[in-house]
Design a protein around this motif. Sequence first.
Motif, PDB file in Angstrom:
ATOM      1  N   ALA A  26      28.512  11.720  79.739  1.00  0.00           N
ATOM      2  CA  ALA A  26      28.760  12.453  78.497  1.00  0.00           C
ATOM      3  C   ALA A  26      27.930  11.817  77.391  1.00  0.00           C
ATOM      4  O   ALA A  26      27.955  10.593  77.216  1.00  0.00           O
ATOM      5  CB  ALA A  26      30.247  12.425  78.133  1.00  0.00           C
ATOM      6  N   VAL A  27      27.187  12.640  76.649  1.00  0.00           N
ATOM      7  CA  VAL A  27      26.388  12.164  75.520  1.00  0.00           C
ATOM      8  C   VAL A  27      27.174  12.465  74.253  1.00  0.00           C
ATOM      9  O   VAL A  27      27.340  13.627  73.872  1.00  0.00           O
ATOM     10  CB  VAL A  27      25.008  12.835  75.488  1.00  0.00           C
ATOM     11  N   LEU A  28      27.678  11.417  73.612  1.00  0.00           N
ATOM     12  CA  LEU A  28      28.512  11.568  72.430  1.00  0.00           C
ATOM     13  C   LEU A  28      27.786  11.034  71.202  1.00  0.00           C
ATOM     14  O   LEU A  28      26.888  10.199  71.294  1.00  0.00           O
ATOM     15  CB  LEU A  28      29.834  10.814  72.599  1.00  0.00           C
ATOM     16  N   VAL A  62      29.512   6.963  79.487  1.00  0.00           N
ATOM     17  CA  VAL A  62      29.232   7.590  78.189  1.00  0.00           C
ATOM     18  C   VAL A  62      27.999   6.961  77.562  1.00  0.00           C
ATOM     19  O   VAL A  62      27.863   5.728  77.529  1.00  0.00           O
ATOM     20  CB  VAL A  62      30.437   7.439  77.230  1.00  0.00           C
ATOM     21  N   LEU A  63      27.105   7.807  77.068  1.00  0.00           N
ATOM     22  CA  LEU A  63      26.007   7.376  76.214  1.00  0.00           C
ATOM     23  C   LEU A  63      26.402   7.748  74.790  1.00  0.00           C
ATOM     24  O   LEU A  63      26.467   8.927  74.457  1.00  0.00           O
ATOM     25  CB  LEU A  63      24.699   8.051  76.621  1.00  0.00           C
ATOM     26  N   LEU A  64      26.690   6.746  73.976  1.00  0.00           N
ATOM     27  CA  LEU A  64      27.146   6.964  72.605  1.00  0.00           C
ATOM     28  C   LEU A  64      25.977   6.700  71.665  1.00  0.00           C
ATOM     29  O   LEU A  64      25.469   5.581  71.594  1.00  0.00           O
ATOM     30  CB  LEU A  64      28.325   6.039  72.297  1.00  0.00           C
ATOM     31  N   ALA A  65      25.549   7.740  70.948  1.00  0.00           N
ATOM     32  CA  ALA A  65      24.340   7.653  70.140  1.00  0.00           C
ATOM     33  C   ALA A  65      24.656   7.734  68.647  1.00  0.00           C
ATOM     34  O   ALA A  65      25.620   8.363  68.227  1.00  0.00           O
ATOM     35  CB  ALA A  65      23.370   8.777  70.521  1.00  0.00           C
ATOM     36  N   TYR A  66      23.804   7.062  67.871  1.00  0.00           N
ATOM     37  CA  TYR A  66      23.807   7.211  66.417  1.00  0.00           C
ATOM     38  C   TYR A  66      22.354   7.220  65.957  1.00  0.00           C
ATOM     39  O   TYR A  66      21.426   6.935  66.732  1.00  0.00           O
ATOM     40  CB  TYR A  66      24.586   6.078  65.742  1.00  0.00           C
ATOM     41  N   SER A  67      22.126   7.579  64.722  1.00  0.00           N
ATOM     42  CA  SER A  67      20.784   7.577  64.160  1.00  0.00           C
ATOM     43  C   SER A  67      20.628   6.380  63.236  1.00  0.00           C
ATOM     44  O   SER A  67      21.486   6.133  62.384  1.00  0.00           O
ATOM     45  CB  SER A  67      20.526   8.874  63.373  1.00  0.00           C
ATOM     46  N   ILE A  68      19.523   5.653  63.394  1.00  0.00           N
ATOM     47  CA  ILE A  68      19.314   4.490  62.526  1.00  0.00           C
ATOM     48  C   ILE A  68      19.038   4.917  61.085  1.00  0.00           C
ATOM     49  O   ILE A  68      19.065   4.091  60.180  1.00  0.00           O
ATOM     50  CB  ILE A  68      18.161   3.615  63.038  1.00  0.00           C
ATOM     51  N   THR A  69      18.794   6.218  60.869  1.00  0.00           N
ATOM     52  CA  THR A  69      18.523   6.722  59.516  1.00  0.00           C
ATOM     53  C   THR A  69      19.767   7.268  58.837  1.00  0.00           C
ATOM     54  O   THR A  69      19.681   7.796  57.728  1.00  0.00           O
ATOM     55  CB  THR A  69      17.464   7.835  59.566  1.00  0.00           C
ATOM     56  N   ASP A  70      20.913   7.141  59.501  1.00  0.00           N
ATOM     57  CA  ASP A  70      22.144   7.740  58.973  1.00  0.00           C
ATOM     58  C   ASP A  70      23.307   6.757  59.159  1.00  0.00           C
ATOM     59  O   ASP A  70      23.831   6.593  60.260  1.00  0.00           O
ATOM     60  CB  ASP A  70      22.433   9.052  59.703  1.00  0.00           C
ATOM     61  N   PRO A  98      32.829   3.308  81.142  1.00  0.00           N
ATOM     62  CA  PRO A  98      31.705   2.499  80.689  1.00  0.00           C
ATOM     63  C   PRO A  98      30.925   3.215  79.581  1.00  0.00           C
ATOM     64  O   PRO A  98      30.634   4.399  79.684  1.00  0.00           O
ATOM     65  CB  PRO A  98      30.851   2.343  81.953  1.00  0.00           C
ATOM     66  N   ILE A  99      30.603   2.481  78.524  1.00  0.00           N
ATOM     67  CA  ILE A  99      29.893   3.043  77.374  1.00  0.00           C
ATOM     68  C   ILE A  99      28.668   2.197  77.077  1.00  0.00           C
ATOM     69  O   ILE A  99      28.730   0.962  77.100  1.00  0.00           O
ATOM     70  CB  ILE A  99      30.813   3.088  76.134  1.00  0.00           C
ATOM     71  N   ILE A 100      27.535   2.859  76.808  1.00  0.00           N
ATOM     72  CA  ILE A 100      26.371   2.167  76.271  1.00  0.00           C
ATOM     73  C   ILE A 100      26.100   2.726  74.875  1.00  0.00           C
ATOM     74  O   ILE A 100      26.443   3.865  74.569  1.00  0.00           O
ATOM     75  CB  ILE A 100      25.128   2.302  77.168  1.00  0.00           C
ATOM     76  N   LEU A 101      25.476   1.906  74.041  1.00  0.00           N
ATOM     77  CA  LEU A 101      25.212   2.274  72.643  1.00  0.00           C
ATOM     78  C   LEU A 101      23.709   2.443  72.453  1.00  0.00           C
ATOM     79  O   LEU A 101      22.928   1.568  72.830  1.00  0.00           O
ATOM     80  CB  LEU A 101      25.751   1.193  71.715  1.00  0.00           C
TER      81      LEU A 101
END
Length: 280
Positions: A22-24, A94-102, A131-134
């Motif tokens: 799951a891409v969150l 889980v692949l948990l993503a954020y933006s470095i610009t936000d 299992p989660i990666i950031l």
Amino acid sequence: MSSNAIRAIRRKKSTLSEVRVAVLGGPSVGKSALTVRFLTKRYIGEYDHQSENRYKHEGLVDGEPVLFEILDTCPKPADGDSAEFSAASWADGVLLAYSITDRSSFDHARKTRQKVYEKCLALSEPRPLPPIILVGNKSDMIHLRQVSTEEGEILAKDWDCWFREVAAAEQVTQVAEAFHEVVREVWTARRQQQRHGRSGNLLAAAAAATASASSPALNTSISSSCLLASPSFPPSGALPGQGRAPSPVCPPPSTSSLLGRVLGARAYARGKSDSALPKD
């Protein structure tokens, strides 16, 4: 994918490992861009989908064939936390993503992980966090950076998880490595569950043997039976890095008591440690 890679997958079809990912992440962090870059090696900058998308993809991770089932989530404010928790519950990893610009997307990732963890514990039958990666996306947009690399590293250290900054717009190998790392984390979790299951079986057998030690008839009836049976996991084949599943452990005929046979039995033969697994 090269023809050699495709032939390798076909040769190993019987040991194909299925992993649901799951891409969150918050809105506009690049979840779809990361997913499509991994699946097609292409980059598409603009997406306007109103619902989640699910994809299937065959690939190789550390030389082992994997069937990816990837859920590209599309959270909506009206859904609250339920949609992301449902996706995390469905997934193996889980692949948990954020933006470095936000900055707000970084806070969203932190809160998402915490809320999923709390809901896992609050279930009538509590279950472990998948299992989660950031992943910090848009690392190519340095001039707009709001979240430092050190902050991502610190958060990942708190969670004890893998972390990497990537740029879906420019990188192919790094994005693929993130999805491959999810698979490795899932494999590690499965091996740990398998070991814990075997340990639990051994303890249960020992307790039963102690309780029935005073019953000669029972001891006689089970003297020729196996004490332990290895779990049939995973259903799709053997785990990468492991050989054939161990045979059931039977008591040696020379021991005189059931308890002695239990304590003398070995639940499994320990293989290589997780740290010895091959890395790209």
